[in-house]
Design an enzyme around this catalytic site. Structure first.
Site, PDB file in Angstrom:
ATOM      1  N   CYS A   4       0.034  -8.780  -2.152  1.00  0.00           N
ATOM      2  CA  CYS A   4       1.480  -8.718  -2.354  1.00  0.00           C
ATOM      3  C   CYS A   4       2.150  -9.924  -1.693  1.00  0.00           C
ATOM      4  CB  CYS A   4       2.035  -7.409  -1.789  1.00  0.00           C
ATOM      5  SG  CYS A   4       3.826  -7.338  -1.830  1.00  0.00           S
ATOM      6  N   HIS A  46       5.029  -2.011   2.935  1.00  0.00           N
ATOM      7  CA  HIS A  46       4.940  -2.124   1.479  1.00  0.00           C
ATOM      8  C   HIS A  46       5.428  -0.840   0.821  1.00  0.00           C
ATOM      9  CE1 HIS A  46       3.549  -3.742  -2.353  1.00  0.00           C
ATOM     10  NE2 HIS A  46       3.277  -2.473  -2.635  1.00  0.00           N
ATOM     11  N   HIS A 100      12.786  -4.837  -2.980  1.00  0.00           N
ATOM     12  CA  HIS A 100      13.637  -5.913  -2.467  1.00  0.00           C
ATOM     13  C   HIS A 100      15.046  -5.754  -3.007  1.00  0.00           C
ATOM     14  CE1 HIS A 100      11.532  -7.281  -6.087  1.00  0.00           C
ATOM     15  NE2 HIS A 100      12.620  -7.975  -6.404  1.00  0.00           N
TER      16      HIS A 100
END
Ligand code: 5GP
Ligand code: ZN
Length: 114
Positions: A4, A46, A100
């Protein structure tokens, strides 16, 4: 998450223009800015998208939004306005599967978005 890109940014393994960081969140300039201010705010942990938020993540999301407001205010965009966006999934064009929040400002933004 090994592959990632945003986890790598959060762990300092990939370079970015860091705007702010603490134990919960990292904020950095988007590599392909769509406006004079285009900052991304991510959780350090994450989380793939809004769909993956769980019990107890409310504070994290609140922190992210307060940080968005702080960054916008520091740059003088509290007066003229700015936008906070979380794209989720294919139709929204989410291209990085690590939650995000885009913080965008510095030009008149269209509505509805394309
Ligand atoms: P999305 O399309 O998933 O909502 O937004 C992903 C954003 O991440 C895009 O605006 C893209 O420009 C940005 N981005 C992708 N890879 C990188 C990177 O390696 N560094 C930075 N700073 N931004 C990235
Ligand atoms: Zn990640």
């Amino acid at each position: 998450m090994e592959d990632c890109i945003f986890c790598k940014i959060a762990h300092g393994q990939v370079e970015s223009q860091i705007v702010y960081q603490d134990e919960h969140l990292v904020a950095f300039d988007d590599i392909n800015p769509q406006a004079p201010m285009h900052v991304l705010i991510i959780p350090r942990v994450h989380i793939s998208s809004l769909l993956e938020l769980g019990d107890g993540d409310e504070e994290l999301v609140g922190r992210a939004h307060r940080l968005a407001a702080r960054i916008a205010r520091e740059r003088g965009y509290d007066r003229r306005g700015f936008r906070v966006v979380a794209n989720c999934g294919q139709d929204a064009g989410q291209s990085v599967p690590h939650l995000h929040f885009h913080v965008i400002g510095g030009r008149a933004l269209q509505w509805p978005p394309g």
